[in-house]
Each structure stands twice: as structure tokens, then as C-alpha cells.
Design a protein around this motif. Structure first.
Motif, mmCIF file in Angstrom:
data_model
loop_
_atom_site.group_PDB
_atom_site.id
_atom_site.type_symbol
_atom_site.label_atom_id
_atom_site.label_comp_id
_atom_site.label_asym_id
_atom_site.label_seq_id
_atom_site.Cartn_x
_atom_site.Cartn_y
_atom_site.Cartn_z
ATOM 1 N N LEU A 27 -2.997 -3.831 -2.674
ATOM 2 C CA LEU A 27 -2.226 -2.771 -3.324
ATOM 3 C C LEU A 27 -0.783 -2.739 -2.801
ATOM 4 O O LEU A 27 0.148 -2.467 -3.568
ATOM 5 C CB LEU A 27 -2.895 -1.413 -3.132
ATOM 6 C CG LEU A 27 -4.147 -1.194 -3.977
ATOM 7 C CD1 LEU A 27 -4.909 0.029 -3.496
ATOM 8 C CD2 LEU A 27 -3.788 -1.071 -5.448
ATOM 9 N N HIS A 28 -0.596 -3.032 -1.532
ATOM 10 C CA HIS A 28 0.763 -3.089 -0.978
ATOM 11 C C HIS A 28 1.571 -4.166 -1.692
ATOM 12 O O HIS A 28 2.747 -3.962 -1.990
ATOM 13 C CB HIS A 28 0.724 -3.372 0.519
ATOM 14 C CG HIS A 28 0.405 -2.170 1.335
ATOM 15 N ND1 HIS A 28 0.808 -2.027 2.642
ATOM 16 C CD2 HIS A 28 -0.291 -1.046 1.054
ATOM 17 C CE1 HIS A 28 0.392 -0.878 3.118
ATOM 18 N NE2 HIS A 28 -0.292 -0.257 2.166
ATOM 19 N N ARG A 29 0.941 -5.301 -1.980
ATOM 20 C CA ARG A 29 1.633 -6.371 -2.709
ATOM 21 C C ARG A 29 1.998 -5.933 -4.131
ATOM 22 O O ARG A 29 2.919 -6.473 -4.726
ATOM 23 C CB ARG A 29 0.780 -7.641 -2.735
ATOM 24 C CG ARG A 29 0.742 -8.352 -1.396
ATOM 25 C CD ARG A 29 0.110 -9.719 -1.495
ATOM 26 N NE ARG A 29 -1.290 -9.690 -1.855
ATOM 27 C CZ ARG A 29 -2.299 -9.506 -1.006
ATOM 28 N NH1 ARG A 29 -2.061 -9.324 0.275
ATOM 29 N NH2 ARG A 29 -3.543 -9.501 -1.425
ATOM 30 N N GLU A 30 1.282 -4.958 -4.673
ATOM 31 C CA GLU A 30 1.576 -4.427 -6.014
ATOM 32 C C GLU A 30 2.598 -3.293 -5.966
ATOM 33 O O GLU A 30 2.942 -2.729 -6.992
ATOM 34 C CB GLU A 30 0.290 -3.924 -6.679
ATOM 35 C CG GLU A 30 -0.718 -5.003 -6.989
ATOM 36 C CD GLU A 30 -0.244 -5.935 -8.090
ATOM 37 O OE1 GLU A 30 0.547 -5.500 -8.953
ATOM 38 O OE2 GLU A 30 -0.647 -7.104 -8.078
ATOM 39 N N GLY A 31 3.038 -2.923 -4.772
ATOM 40 C CA GLY A 31 4.058 -1.889 -4.638
ATOM 41 C C GLY A 31 3.559 -0.538 -4.166
ATOM 42 O O GLY A 31 4.351 0.381 -3.971
ATOM 43 N N PHE A 32 2.273 -0.371 -3.981
ATOM 44 C CA PHE A 32 1.716 0.900 -3.500
ATOM 45 C C PHE A 32 1.675 0.857 -1.977
ATOM 46 O O PHE A 32 0.668 0.496 -1.367
ATOM 47 C CB PHE A 32 0.323 1.146 -4.082
ATOM 48 C CG PHE A 32 0.342 1.352 -5.564
ATOM 49 C CD1 PHE A 32 0.563 2.602 -6.108
ATOM 50 C CD2 PHE A 32 0.165 0.278 -6.425
ATOM 51 C CE1 PHE A 32 0.606 2.791 -7.475
ATOM 52 C CE2 PHE A 32 0.194 0.453 -7.797
ATOM 53 C CZ PHE A 32 0.427 1.720 -8.321
ATOM 54 N N THR A 33 2.802 1.216 -1.361
ATOM 55 C CA THR A 33 2.946 1.034 0.086
ATOM 56 C C THR A 33 2.650 2.285 0.907
ATOM 57 O O THR A 33 2.593 2.204 2.124
ATOM 58 C CB THR A 33 4.369 0.543 0.411
ATOM 59 O OG1 THR A 33 5.299 1.491 -0.111
ATOM 60 C CG2 THR A 33 4.623 -0.818 -0.197
ATOM 61 N N HIS A 34 2.476 3.414 0.267
ATOM 62 C CA HIS A 34 2.199 4.652 0.993
ATOM 63 C C HIS A 34 0.735 5.032 0.831
ATOM 64 O O HIS A 34 0.399 6.022 0.181
ATOM 65 C CB HIS A 34 3.115 5.782 0.497
ATOM 66 C CG HIS A 34 4.544 5.524 0.803
ATOM 67 N ND1 HIS A 34 5.379 4.856 -0.063
ATOM 68 C CD2 HIS A 34 5.284 5.815 1.897
ATOM 69 C CE1 HIS A 34 6.573 4.765 0.478
ATOM 70 N NE2 HIS A 34 6.552 5.342 1.670
ATOM 71 N N THR A 35 -0.138 4.225 1.396
ATOM 72 C CA THR A 35 -1.574 4.493 1.323
ATOM 73 C C THR A 35 -2.065 4.958 2.685
ATOM 74 O O THR A 35 -1.403 4.751 3.705
ATOM 75 C CB THR A 35 -2.345 3.226 0.896
ATOM 76 O OG1 THR A 35 -2.103 2.189 1.851
ATOM 77 C CG2 THR A 35 -1.928 2.757 -0.484
ATOM 78 N N TYR A 36 -3.235 5.571 2.686
ATOM 79 C CA TYR A 36 -3.830 6.052 3.928
ATOM 80 C C TYR A 36 -5.296 5.671 3.937
ATOM 81 O O TYR A 36 -6.016 5.947 2.982
ATOM 82 C CB TYR A 36 -3.688 7.575 4.051
ATOM 83 C CG TYR A 36 -4.373 8.118 5.261
ATOM 84 C CD1 TYR A 36 -3.807 7.982 6.526
ATOM 85 C CD2 TYR A 36 -5.608 8.733 5.163
ATOM 86 C CE1 TYR A 36 -4.444 8.460 7.656
ATOM 87 C CE2 TYR A 36 -6.262 9.219 6.285
ATOM 88 C CZ TYR A 36 -5.673 9.073 7.526
ATOM 89 O OH TYR A 36 -6.315 9.538 8.637
#
Length: 112
Positions: A27-36
Motif C-alpha cells: 500500500l505504501h508503494r501505491e501512495g498510502f503512506t499514513h497507515t497504522y
């Protein structure tokens, strides 16, 4: 570090923490970098946005989309990330009417 028995292949999706970590990186590679991510008791939870949380337990990722429960094999975190991304970036006119009526609309032009 996870304990692995000698002679037994390590399969990351057998450990919910590891499978969820791989989903989070996809998901970080898709741009969703603020995950928990939080893990414990044989289960791992990933908060992707305030509207979407993904659980991993017993070899499956599980989340809710438009009132329906979606499951995807934990062995395919990249595929799960693709499905989650598709759902979160879907234009408002493609979402069910009850979602639009409540004003729940994740940004479709943002990488978040």
C-alpha cells in the motif's frame, strides 16, 4: 524475529503480523503512506484510512466495502493492496448511493 523450526519452510502469510506488514508495504508503494499496524493474539490490524481497516487472521485479509465483507488470501498481499487501492480511489459516481448520501467520500485525486 520469528522463531522458525529447522527443516520447515517459512511462509510469511502464516504469520498475520508478517502478512500485514507486506500488505502495508504494498500500500505504501501505491501512495498510502499514513497507515497504522497493530498485532496481537494471532491477529493483525491495519488502519489504511479513517474509513478502511483491514484485519488479517487465519490466512485471510478481511475488510468492509460498501457494507459488504471482502476477504482475500493473506498469501497475496500485493493483490489485496490492489483491491484496497481500487476501492479507495473509485470515483464517487461509482459508489453505492447510500455511501454518497452519507457524504463518505475518500479523495479520488489524492495519493493518500
Amino acid at each position: 524475529m520469528l522463531a522458525v523450526r529447522a527443516g520447515k519452510p517459512y511462509l510469511p502469510w502464516h504469520d498475520p503480523r508478517e502478512a500485514t506488514r507486506l500488505l502495508r508495504y504494498a500500500l505504501h508503494r501505491e501512495g498510502f503512506t499514513h497507515t497504522y499496524q497493530s498485532s496481537g493474539n494471532g491477529m493483525s490490524v491495519l488502519s489504511v484510512t479513517s474509513e478502511l481497516t483491514v484485519w488479517c487472521r487465519k490466512g485471510s485479509f478481511v475488510w468492509n466495502e460498501d457494507g459488504l465483507t471482502v476477504t482475500h488470501p493473506a498469501a497475496d498481499p500485493v493483490g489485496a493492496a490492489r483491491l484496497v487501492t481500487r476501492h479507495l480511489r473509485r470515483p464517487a459516481d461509482e459508489r453505492p448511493d447510500e455511501t454518497r448520501a452519507r457524504g463518505e467520500s475518500p479523495p479520488s485525486d489524492s495519493v493518500r
